[in-house]
Motif scaffolding. Structure first.
Motif, PDB file in Angstrom:
ATOM      1  N   ARG A 211      -9.897  -6.498  -4.069  1.00  0.00           N
ATOM      2  CA  ARG A 211     -10.302  -6.529  -2.757  1.00  0.00           C
ATOM      3  C   ARG A 211      -9.397  -6.881  -1.786  1.00  0.00           C
ATOM      4  N   SER A 212      -8.260  -7.365  -2.060  1.00  0.00           N
ATOM      5  CA  SER A 212      -7.229  -7.668  -1.202  1.00  0.00           C
ATOM      6  C   SER A 212      -6.232  -6.569  -1.038  1.00  0.00           C
ATOM      7  N   PRO A 213      -5.705  -5.947   0.255  1.00  0.00           N
ATOM      8  CA  PRO A 213      -4.692  -5.097   0.148  1.00  0.00           C
ATOM      9  C   PRO A 213      -3.377  -5.565  -0.112  1.00  0.00           C
ATOM     10  N   VAL A 214      -2.993  -7.021  -0.072  1.00  0.00           N
ATOM     11  CA  VAL A 214      -1.908  -7.544  -0.618  1.00  0.00           C
ATOM     12  C   VAL A 214      -1.605  -7.154  -1.945  1.00  0.00           C
ATOM     13  N   THR A 215      -2.432  -6.993  -3.009  1.00  0.00           N
ATOM     14  CA  THR A 215      -2.431  -6.735  -4.334  1.00  0.00           C
ATOM     15  C   THR A 215      -1.808  -5.508  -4.417  1.00  0.00           C
ATOM     16  N   LEU A 216      -2.416  -4.437  -3.508  1.00  0.00           N
ATOM     17  CA  LEU A 216      -1.698  -3.118  -3.567  1.00  0.00           C
ATOM     18  C   LEU A 216      -0.052  -3.264  -3.297  1.00  0.00           C
ATOM     19  N   VAL A 217       0.175  -4.086  -2.086  1.00  0.00           N
ATOM     20  CA  VAL A 217       1.616  -4.007  -1.837  1.00  0.00           C
ATOM     21  C   VAL A 217       2.407  -4.705  -2.861  1.00  0.00           C
ATOM     22  N   LEU A 218       2.109  -5.573  -3.372  1.00  0.00           N
ATOM     23  CA  LEU A 218       2.830  -6.415  -4.350  1.00  0.00           C
ATOM     24  C   LEU A 218       3.045  -5.431  -5.718  1.00  0.00           C
TER      25      LEU A 218
ATOM     26  N   LEU B 242      -8.070  13.018   4.573  1.00  0.00           N
ATOM     27  CA  LEU B 242      -8.484  11.621   4.356  1.00  0.00           C
ATOM     28  C   LEU B 242      -8.149  10.462   5.367  1.00  0.00           C
ATOM     29  N   ALA B 243      -7.081  10.662   6.330  1.00  0.00           N
ATOM     30  CA  ALA B 243      -6.610   9.730   7.272  1.00  0.00           C
ATOM     31  C   ALA B 243      -7.621   9.609   8.131  1.00  0.00           C
ATOM     32  N   ALA B 244      -8.086  10.904   8.635  1.00  0.00           N
ATOM     33  CA  ALA B 244      -9.481  10.853   9.674  1.00  0.00           C
ATOM     34  C   ALA B 244     -10.595  10.153   9.185  1.00  0.00           C
ATOM     35  N   VAL B 245     -10.834  10.047   7.791  1.00  0.00           N
ATOM     36  CA  VAL B 245     -11.888   9.508   7.295  1.00  0.00           C
ATOM     37  C   VAL B 245     -11.945   7.891   7.167  1.00  0.00           C
ATOM     38  N   ALA B 246     -10.459   7.587   7.025  1.00  0.00           N
ATOM     39  CA  ALA B 246     -10.027   6.206   7.005  1.00  0.00           C
ATOM     40  C   ALA B 246      -9.751   5.652   8.324  1.00  0.00           C
ATOM     41  N   ALA B 247      -9.709   6.356   9.322  1.00  0.00           N
ATOM     42  CA  ALA B 247      -9.707   5.589  10.507  1.00  0.00           C
ATOM     43  C   ALA B 247     -10.386   4.496  11.147  1.00  0.00           C
ATOM     44  N   ARG B 248     -11.774   4.817  10.921  1.00  0.00           N
ATOM     45  CA  ARG B 248     -12.507   4.001  11.683  1.00  0.00           C
ATOM     46  C   ARG B 248     -12.963   2.615  10.798  1.00  0.00           C
ATOM     47  N   GLY B 249     -12.747   2.913   9.366  1.00  0.00           N
ATOM     48  CA  GLY B 249     -12.756   1.700   8.400  1.00  0.00           C
ATOM     49  C   GLY B 249     -11.539   0.784   8.706  1.00  0.00           C
ATOM     50  N   LEU B 250     -10.312   1.517   9.130  1.00  0.00           N
ATOM     51  CA  LEU B 250      -9.240   0.562   9.478  1.00  0.00           C
ATOM     52  C   LEU B 250      -9.263  -0.358  10.632  1.00  0.00           C
ATOM     53  N   ASN B 251     -10.261   0.155  11.730  1.00  0.00           N
ATOM     54  CA  ASN B 251     -10.353  -0.404  12.737  1.00  0.00           C
ATOM     55  C   ASN B 251     -11.182  -1.984  12.378  1.00  0.00           C
TER      56      ASN B 251
ATOM     57  N   THR C 145     -10.861  -3.172   9.225  1.00  0.00           N
ATOM     58  CA  THR C 145     -10.054  -4.062   8.394  1.00  0.00           C
ATOM     59  C   THR C 145      -9.280  -4.810   9.371  1.00  0.00           C
ATOM     60  N   ALA C 146      -8.876  -4.270  10.562  1.00  0.00           N
ATOM     61  CA  ALA C 146      -8.084  -5.105  11.731  1.00  0.00           C
ATOM     62  C   ALA C 146      -8.569  -6.456  11.735  1.00  0.00           C
ATOM     63  N   LEU C 147      -9.926  -6.679  11.848  1.00  0.00           N
ATOM     64  CA  LEU C 147     -10.712  -7.867  12.012  1.00  0.00           C
ATOM     65  C   LEU C 147     -10.721  -8.842  10.859  1.00  0.00           C
ATOM     66  N   GLY C 148     -10.193  -8.562   9.709  1.00  0.00           N
ATOM     67  CA  GLY C 148     -10.333  -9.206   8.413  1.00  0.00           C
ATOM     68  C   GLY C 148     -11.227  -8.802   7.433  1.00  0.00           C
ATOM     69  N   GLU C 149     -10.940  -9.063   6.353  1.00  0.00           N
ATOM     70  CA  GLU C 149     -11.372  -8.627   5.141  1.00  0.00           C
ATOM     71  C   GLU C 149     -13.057  -8.917   5.380  1.00  0.00           C
ATOM     72  N   ASP C 150     -13.203 -10.303   5.509  1.00  0.00           N
ATOM     73  CA  ASP C 150     -14.588 -10.617   5.481  1.00  0.00           C
ATOM     74  C   ASP C 150     -15.641 -10.102   6.459  1.00  0.00           C
TER      75      ASP C 150
ATOM     76  N   THR D  18     -12.269   2.552   2.205  1.00  0.00           N
ATOM     77  CA  THR D  18     -11.326   2.797   3.099  1.00  0.00           C
ATOM     78  C   THR D  18      -9.975   2.666   2.529  1.00  0.00           C
ATOM     79  N   ARG D  19      -9.983   1.786   1.472  1.00  0.00           N
ATOM     80  CA  ARG D  19      -8.724   1.514   0.660  1.00  0.00           C
ATOM     81  C   ARG D  19      -8.373   2.692  -0.325  1.00  0.00           C
ATOM     82  N   VAL D  20      -9.363   3.168  -0.782  1.00  0.00           N
ATOM     83  CA  VAL D  20      -9.054   4.436  -1.591  1.00  0.00           C
ATOM     84  C   VAL D  20      -8.705   5.562  -0.454  1.00  0.00           C
ATOM     85  N   ALA D  21      -9.386   5.764   0.525  1.00  0.00           N
ATOM     86  CA  ALA D  21      -9.028   6.829   1.485  1.00  0.00           C
ATOM     87  C   ALA D  21      -7.577   6.842   1.826  1.00  0.00           C
TER      88      ALA D  21
END
Length: 343
Positions: free
Chosen positions: A154-161, A217-226, A228-233, A245-248
């Motif tokens: 659920r956390s993008p931090v795990t992907l980065v690590l 795929l970037a165009a698909v993910a763009a709205r979801g990234l907005n 995400t900027a508010l926080g996961e929850d 969004t994360r998969v895209a």
């Protein structure tokens, strides 16, 4: 006038400025493309360049159409791929220091090249490109699988690590092979410089389809990234599918960064620096950041290539080296600005 009314009045003006900014970036890219066709070890008059594009006029046609045009197109494709990939990574991780290499894609591509040269001595550039892209894809899939183990995806931090850890391991393996194999050492010495010279249309044909798929795929993910900027929850509460969004994003970064790195090697700072500049101009909306990155990335890449050709002419400095030299001080200056450093 209430705050809502003020915002309603300001919105068209802000959109107009953003559109004008995109138009200016497109015009700057057009100028840089012309300069890329004109300048090199043998500068050509603009009229000769225009004539060479229309018909065979001897040496000028060979230089422009056979060498500089594919080199320029490749620089444009690589620039937009790395810039958009960097914007996606910064948006996903909400980290202004993120770049495409955090997923280990660059390390996977490097290992792919090393293993290809080790297994097939004298491997040509096309084989190296495909080996690098395969290494990038396998690495990204492994990172995504590691980051999703144990229900912690659920956390993008795990992907980065996971990307940083796996990338370090792969980089160590690649370095070991390079030190033990002369052919791999010579190949990696030039590949790690990030040069777009002498690769021709085959490299463009290899990169372009994957870059196009990555942009979709970037165009698909763009709205979801907005969201995400508010926080996961909060993003989940608003109804957005953060998993999709994360998969895209992971798929887009793999296609964009993997294909660009496979074709030209490592290009430093571009994927980190361009999204900062785009955010400084366009604000926090990820859709506008991606749009600006799509134009500013090629601008920087083509400018670095042209500068590398003329500063020590008739010799050349690879574009990846130029972006590293100019990128570090520019990025330091940009992140010191409050508006540019935050997400």
């Amino acid at each position: 006038m209430t705050a809502t009314e003020t915002e309603a009045v300001a919105a068209p003006s802000r959109r107009r400025r953003r559109v004008l900014g995109l138009a200016a970036a497109a015009a700057a890219l057009a100028v840089l493309v012309v300069l890329s066709l004109v300048f090199g070890s043998k500068p050509l008059p603009l009229i000769d360049v225009v004539t060479a594009l229309g018909r065979d006029n001897g040496d000028a046609h060979v230089i422009v159409v056979g060498q500089r045009l594919p080199r320029t197109v490749l620089a444009v494709v690589v620039g937009l791929a790395l810039a958009v990939a960097g914007a996606l990574m910064q948006g996903l991780t909400r980290n202004p220091l993120a770049d495409p290499g955090l997923l280990g894609v660059s390390a996977g591509a490097a290992l792919g090249v090393v293993l290809a040269v080790r297994a097939v001595p004298g491997a040509d550039g096309l084989l190296q490109t495909w080996a690098a892209f395969l290494g990038a894809v396998v690495t990204a899939c492994a990172v995504f699988a590691i980051g999703s183990l144990g229900g912690r995806g659920r956390s993008p931090v795990t992907l980065v690590l996971g990307g940083v850890a796996l990338g370090a391991v792969l980089q160590g393996i690649a370095s070991t092979v390079v030190l033990l194999n002369a052919d791999a050492f010579l190949t990696m010495r030039s590949w790690q410089a990030g040069s777009v010279a002498d690769l021709g249309w085959p490299a463009v044909g290899t990169v372009a389809p994957f870059a196009a798929a990555g942009l979709v795929l970037a165009a698909v993910a763009a709205r979801g990234l907005n969201a995400t900027a508010l926080g996961e929850d909060l993003a989940t509460a608003l109804g957005g599918s953060q998993w999709l969004t994360r998969v895209a994003v992971v798929g887009a970064v793999t296609l964009l960064c993997g294909s660009a790195t496979a074709a030209v090697g490592v290009v430093w700072f571009l994927g980190m620096m361009v999204p900062h500049l785009a955010r400084w101009i366009a604000g926090p909306d990820q859709r506008w950041i991606l749009a600006y990155s799509l134009l500013l990335g090629p601008c920087l890449m083509v400018a670095a290539d042209v500068l590398g050709r003329v500063v020590v002419a008739p010799d050349e400095i690879p574009a990846g080296v130029v972006t590293a030299v100019i990128g570090a001080p520019v990025l330091i200056g940009m992140v010191r600005r409050k508006k540019a450093s935050g997400l």
